[in-house]
Design an enzyme around this catalytic site. Structure first.
Site, PDB file in Angstrom:
ATOM      1  N   HIS A 103     -11.110  14.685  -8.391  1.00 37.41           N
ATOM      2  CA  HIS A 103     -12.040  14.222  -9.421  1.00 37.41           C
ATOM      3  C   HIS A 103     -12.086  15.268 -10.536  1.00 37.41           C
ATOM      4  O   HIS A 103     -12.184  16.458 -10.256  1.00 37.41           O
ATOM      5  CB  HIS A 103     -13.435  14.023  -8.815  1.00 37.41           C
ATOM      6  CG  HIS A 103     -14.380  13.386  -9.786  1.00 37.41           C
ATOM      7  ND1 HIS A 103     -14.355  12.026 -10.046  1.00 37.41           N
ATOM      8  CD2 HIS A 103     -15.326  13.909 -10.596  1.00 37.41           C
ATOM      9  CE1 HIS A 103     -15.262  11.761 -10.969  1.00 37.41           C
ATOM     10  NE2 HIS A 103     -15.865  12.881 -11.322  1.00 37.41           N
ATOM     11  N   GLU A 173      -5.700  20.788 -12.263  1.00 37.66           N
ATOM     12  CA  GLU A 173      -5.212  19.786 -11.292  1.00 37.66           C
ATOM     13  C   GLU A 173      -3.769  20.076 -10.906  1.00 37.66           C
ATOM     14  O   GLU A 173      -3.417  20.070  -9.729  1.00 37.66           O
ATOM     15  CB  GLU A 173      -5.331  18.379 -11.888  1.00 37.66           C
ATOM     16  CG  GLU A 173      -6.771  17.974 -12.100  1.00 37.66           C
ATOM     17  CD  GLU A 173      -6.936  16.564 -12.633  1.00 37.66           C
ATOM     18  OE1 GLU A 173      -8.001  15.992 -12.396  1.00 37.66           O
ATOM     19  OE2 GLU A 173      -6.015  16.037 -13.296  1.00 37.66           O
TER      20      GLU A 173
HETATM   21  C1  GRF Z   1      -6.996  12.913 -13.245  1.00 36.65           C
HETATM   22  O1  GRF Z   1      -7.738  13.600 -14.210  1.00 36.65           O
HETATM   23  C2  GRF Z   1      -7.734  12.857 -11.948  1.00 36.65           C
HETATM   24  O2  GRF Z   1      -8.631  13.897 -11.756  1.00 36.65           O
HETATM   25  C3  GRF Z   1      -8.495  11.577 -12.026  1.00 36.65           C
HETATM   26  O3  GRF Z   1      -7.672  10.708 -12.766  1.00 36.65           O
HETATM   27  C4  GRF Z   1      -6.822  11.453 -13.614  1.00 36.65           C
HETATM   28  C5  GRF Z   1      -5.432  10.959 -13.405  1.00 36.65           C
HETATM   29  O4  GRF Z   1      -4.549  11.449 -14.373  1.00 36.65           O
HETATM   30  N1  GRF Z   1      -8.884  11.102 -10.731  1.00 36.65           N
HETATM   31  P1  GRF Z   1      -2.997  11.201 -14.216  1.00 36.65           P
HETATM   32  O5  GRF Z   1      -2.783   9.704 -14.088  1.00 36.65           O
HETATM   33  O6  GRF Z   1      -2.566  11.925 -12.974  1.00 36.65           O
HETATM   34  O7  GRF Z   1      -2.351  11.748 -15.441  1.00 36.65           O
END
Ligand code: GRF
Length: 186
Positions: A103, A173
């Site tokens: 998240h 991330e």
């Molecule tokens: C990410 O920011 C994640 O935290 C959230 O959705 C987004 C997905 O981004 N759950 P991507 O599709 O991986 O670029």
């Protein structure tokens, strides 16, 4: 050998990052990408990276089609990476502590219904937060309420925009999500 499925609904930049990371892991393998949107960017990425993908509708998911395919693929660990549907109870029960989500904020802040993508970063900006971050957590039946596994913060400066906040969060991330999954699995 762990057999991992990634579920995603959108662009899939995290999915791509995970696929690349686990390409060199002899113990953990990304087997397939599951997606509920036929035009999602994640499907192009899966094709380019030679990972099989499976597209399904919300109705099909709720009728058991997704669980069936997860079983067929021998999946024993599920990663949600920008997956926007609520998983059916049967899948959550079948994979206890084997489903994780990321998240883009510091839960329990900025979680729950409607708190996804740019909505999260806009809310962080509007509330003049001085920090935000990522939360990696187990998935249970309620939105964003499963046990927290890992959090990491980043500073929010007054000049940050929702877009620049999103970039900072994405960087966290990419850095941490693969490593934390690997630690959980090993
Ligand atoms: C990410 O920011 C994640 O935290 C959230 O959705 C987004 C997905 O981004 N759950 P991507 O599709 O991986 O670029």
């Amino acid at each position: 050998m762990n057999r991992i499925a990634i579920l995603a609904s959108g662009s899939g930049s995290n999915a791509e990052n995970l696929i690349k990371f686990f390409q060199n892991d002899p113990n953990n393998s990304i087997i397939s990408i599951f997606c509920n949107k036929a035009d999602a960017g994640v499907l192009n990425r899966a094709e380019r990276l030679n990972i099989p993908s499976f597209v399904f509708s919300k109705k099909e998911m709720n009728e058991g089609v997704l669980l069936e395919q997860l079983k067929k693929d021998g999946i024993n660990f599920i990663v949600l990476a920008g997956f926007l549907l609520q998983l059916p109870k049967e899948i959550i029960e079948k994979y206890p502590n084997r489903i994780v989500n990321i998240h883009p904020a510091l839960l329990p802040k900025y979680g729950g219904k409607g708190m996804f993508g740019m909505h999260v970063h806009q809310a962080v900006k509007e509330n003049h937060e001085t920090e935000t971050g990522i939360t990696i957590h187990y998935v249970n039946e309620n939105y964003d309420e499963g046990a927290i596994i890992f959090q990491q913060t980043t500073k929010v400066n007054p000049e940050d925009t929702p877009e620049s906040i999103a970039r900072k969060v994405h960087d966290l991330e990419y850095e941490y999500f693969p490593k934390i999954i690997q630690q959980l699995l090993n």
